[in-house]
Scaffold this motif. Structure first.
Motif, PDB file in Angstrom:
ATOM      1  N   LEU A   1       0.914  -1.255  -0.060  1.00 36.99           N
ATOM      2  CA  LEU A   1      -0.072  -0.088  -0.011  1.00 36.99           C
ATOM      3  C   LEU A   1       0.835   1.211   0.041  1.00 36.99           C
ATOM      4  N   GLN A   2       0.623   2.164  -1.009  1.00 39.10           N
ATOM      5  CA  GLN A   2       1.458   3.520  -1.061  1.00 39.10           C
ATOM      6  C   GLN A   2       0.429   4.441  -0.263  1.00 39.10           C
ATOM      7  N   ALA A   3       0.959   5.204   0.511  1.00 33.70           N
ATOM      8  CA  ALA A   3       0.303   6.064   1.758  1.00 33.70           C
ATOM      9  C   ALA A   3       0.310   7.597   0.743  1.00 33.70           C
ATOM     10  N   SER A   4       1.690   7.919   0.327  1.00 30.99           N
ATOM     11  CA  SER A   4       1.885   9.366   0.200  1.00 30.99           C
ATOM     12  C   SER A   4       0.995   9.670  -1.231  1.00 30.99           C
ATOM     13  N   PRO A   5       0.483  10.876  -1.366  1.00 31.67           N
ATOM     14  CA  PRO A   5      -0.254  11.296  -2.385  1.00 31.67           C
ATOM     15  C   PRO A   5       0.611  11.781  -3.510  1.00 31.67           C
ATOM     16  N   TYR A   6       1.868  12.074  -3.075  1.00 29.39           N
ATOM     17  CA  TYR A   6       2.729  12.909  -4.029  1.00 29.39           C
ATOM     18  C   TYR A   6       2.894  12.340  -5.421  1.00 29.39           C
ATOM     19  N   ALA A   7       3.395  10.740  -5.387  1.00 30.78           N
ATOM     20  CA  ALA A   7       3.540  10.219  -6.593  1.00 30.78           C
ATOM     21  C   ALA A   7       2.757  10.504  -7.884  1.00 30.78           C
ATOM     22  N   LYS A   8       1.434  10.067  -7.145  1.00 27.13           N
ATOM     23  CA  LYS A   8       0.500  10.130  -8.419  1.00 27.13           C
ATOM     24  C   LYS A   8       0.090  11.573  -8.834  1.00 27.13           C
ATOM     25  N   ALA A   9       0.207  12.394  -7.947  1.00 23.73           N
ATOM     26  CA  ALA A   9      -0.155  13.842  -8.081  1.00 23.73           C
ATOM     27  C   ALA A   9       0.880  14.587  -9.041  1.00 23.73           C
ATOM     28  N   ALA A  10       2.031  14.090  -8.975  1.00 21.57           N
ATOM     29  CA  ALA A  10       3.329  14.657  -9.431  1.00 21.57           C
ATOM     30  C   ALA A  10       3.494  14.182 -11.008  1.00 21.57           C
ATOM     31  N   ALA A  11       2.653  13.213 -11.335  1.00 25.03           N
ATOM     32  CA  ALA A  11       2.859  12.715 -12.680  1.00 25.03           C
ATOM     33  C   ALA A  11       1.680  13.743 -13.519  1.00 25.03           C
ATOM     34  N   GLN A  12       1.040  14.437 -12.911  1.00 20.11           N
ATOM     35  CA  GLN A  12      -0.061  15.534 -13.780  1.00 20.11           C
ATOM     36  C   GLN A  12       0.412  16.827 -13.550  1.00 20.11           C
ATOM     37  N   PRO A  13       0.285  17.550 -14.727  1.00 22.42           N
ATOM     38  CA  PRO A  13       0.619  19.080 -14.943  1.00 22.42           C
ATOM     39  C   PRO A  13       0.141  19.827 -13.549  1.00 22.42           C
ATOM     40  N   PRO A  14       0.505  20.611 -12.666  1.00 18.00           N
ATOM     41  CA  PRO A  14      -0.040  21.298 -11.732  1.00 18.00           C
ATOM     42  C   PRO A  14      -1.139  22.175 -12.130  1.00 18.00           C
ATOM     43  N   ALA A  15      -2.254  22.432 -11.480  1.00 11.90           N
ATOM     44  CA  ALA A  15      -3.322  23.227 -11.829  1.00 11.90           C
ATOM     45  C   ALA A  15      -2.984  24.762 -11.697  1.00 11.90           C
TER      46      ALA A  15
END
Length: 403
Positions: free
Chosen positions: A38-52
């Motif tokens: 289980l991966q807990a950090s939200p960073y990896a998935k969010a970093a793959a997308q361009p920031p709003a």
């Protein structure tokens, strides 16, 4: 009277057992989650997308009397892959402001009169912002940051977090004391930050490397400007945001204590601050109880947690009393389990074995902390500043660590 003392003794035992066994619970949860993948950090998935949004950051460096360590920190900030920021160097009570930063993103501020307080230096920087910054980050002069530091923070703010504590790692681990000091930081990073974040609860902050929405920081009202900066900030902010986040991927390096004398001075100041600002813990706990907010209740209880020296001292006293009243084996088990857990956590959090090997000298570390406890009254009468001397650049650390 005997009954009352008996009840008090059981309450004290229950509180100490809770504080000493909680790290073991966190370690078990950590192990189970990793076993299940289980991966807990939200960073990896969010970093793959361009920031709003690209947040505008103000990096505030509070220097007092000396600017010796400022150039390496500014250099590390100017190496950022993220470019939407300004650096504000507050040169408080510095007789010679002889540093020159030929860069439009760096602003050196020299107050006309000495401020002699970190809180006042931060306010002075905010009042002299050259643009409206979305968030501010607070640094000590001895800090350094990795090149992706601001980019990681931008990702976390885009996830909706309004206050984010970043990951403090040791800048120096050459001496025995610096290794032991680093071990303590690694332990608290795990217990007070990583596992809190993984379980959806607010993380404790350090007095450095904390990023906060500018408007949110302005909502904090100070009645005392001498010390307690981090305790006041976190007690106020944790009641204003759903979660005070921890960004483990955003790394800030901090200088560790090099000698026993320096350790004693630092811990004297910290112990004094714990007792002086204990009321903030009650405020957070009481608000949590009134609003049935588990996050605040847990946070308040952890703010009340005694320093580790007092926890272990209290545990051994309970063990001694239990030899006559019963339950001694339980305390032997609790103390042993805590020591094993402490070693295991430091091993999990450290990249090598040098810091783990240094733990064999923990009694020396505890000796200086005990001396600090005996000097606690002195902290209320004098300004016990930790002297930092390690002039190191981020490039050197990146080469040493392989990042």
């Amino acid at each position: 009277m005997t009954t009352v003392l008996h009840i008090i003794f059981w309450i004290i035992q229950a509180a100490l057992a809770f504080y000493l066994l909680l790290p073991t619970f966190f370690l078990l949860v950590y192990g189970i989650k990793r076993l299940l993948g289980l991966q807990a950090s939200p960073y990896a998935k969010a970093a793959a997308q361009p920031p709003a949004k690209e947040y505008s950051f103000a990096a505030i460096i509070t220097a007092h009397k000396s600017l010796q360590l400022v150039p390496p920190l500014v250099d590390s900030l100017l190496r950022q892959t993220y470019r939407h920021f300004k650096v504000y160097v507050v040169a408080d009570a510095c007789e010679q402001v002889d540093v020159q930063f030929n860069h439009p993103n760096v602003i050196v501020l020299q107050p006309p009169a000495p401020l002699n307080a970190k809180i006042k230096s931060i306010d002075y920087a905010i009042n002299n912002f050259v643009e409206a910054h979305d968030a501010l980050i607070i640094f000590d002069t001895d800090n350094l940051v990795r090149p992706d530091y601001l980019a990681v923070l931008n990702t976390y703010f885009n996830l909706g977090y309004r206050a984010v504590q970043t990951n403090m790692l040791p800048k120096n681990t050459g001496s025995l004391m610096s290794k032991l000091d680093a071990a303590g930081n690694l332990y608290y990073n795990f217990v007070d930050r990583r596992m809190r974040m993984e379980l959806g609860m607010s993380a404790h902050i350090w007095g450095l490397g904390i990023a906060i929405e500018t408007a949110l920081y302005r909502s904090v009202v100070y009645n005392n400007f001498l010390g307690g900066f981090d305790k006041k900030v976190q007690a106020d902010i944790v009641t204003r945001v759903p979660v005070l986040a921890y960004a483990e991927e955003a790394v800030v390096y901090d200088e560790k204590i090099e000698s026993g004398e320096a350790l004693e001075k630092q811990r004297t100041r910290w112990l004094h601050a714990y007792f002086k600002y204990f009321r903030y813990a009650w405020d957070v706990l009481w608000k949590g109880l009134r609003t049935f907010n588990f996050n605040l209740i847990f946070f308040g209880l952890q703010l009340m947690r005694p320093p580790l020296l007092l926890q272990l001292g209290g545990a051994f006293i309970c063990l001694a009393i239990s030899l006559f009243t019963g339950g001694a084996l339980a305390w032997v088990a609790i103390i042993a389990l805590f020591i094993i857990t402490f070693f295991a956590i430091v091993r999990v959090m450290s990249n090598g074995t040098e810091i783990v090997k240094a733990l064999l000298y923990l009694p020396v570390f505890m000796y200086y902390q005990a001396r600090a406890l005996l000097r606690i009254k002195k902290a209320g009468k004098s300004y016990l500043k930790t002297e930092n001397t390690q002039v190191v650049y981020i490039e050197d650390i990146l080469k040493r660590t392989g990042h």
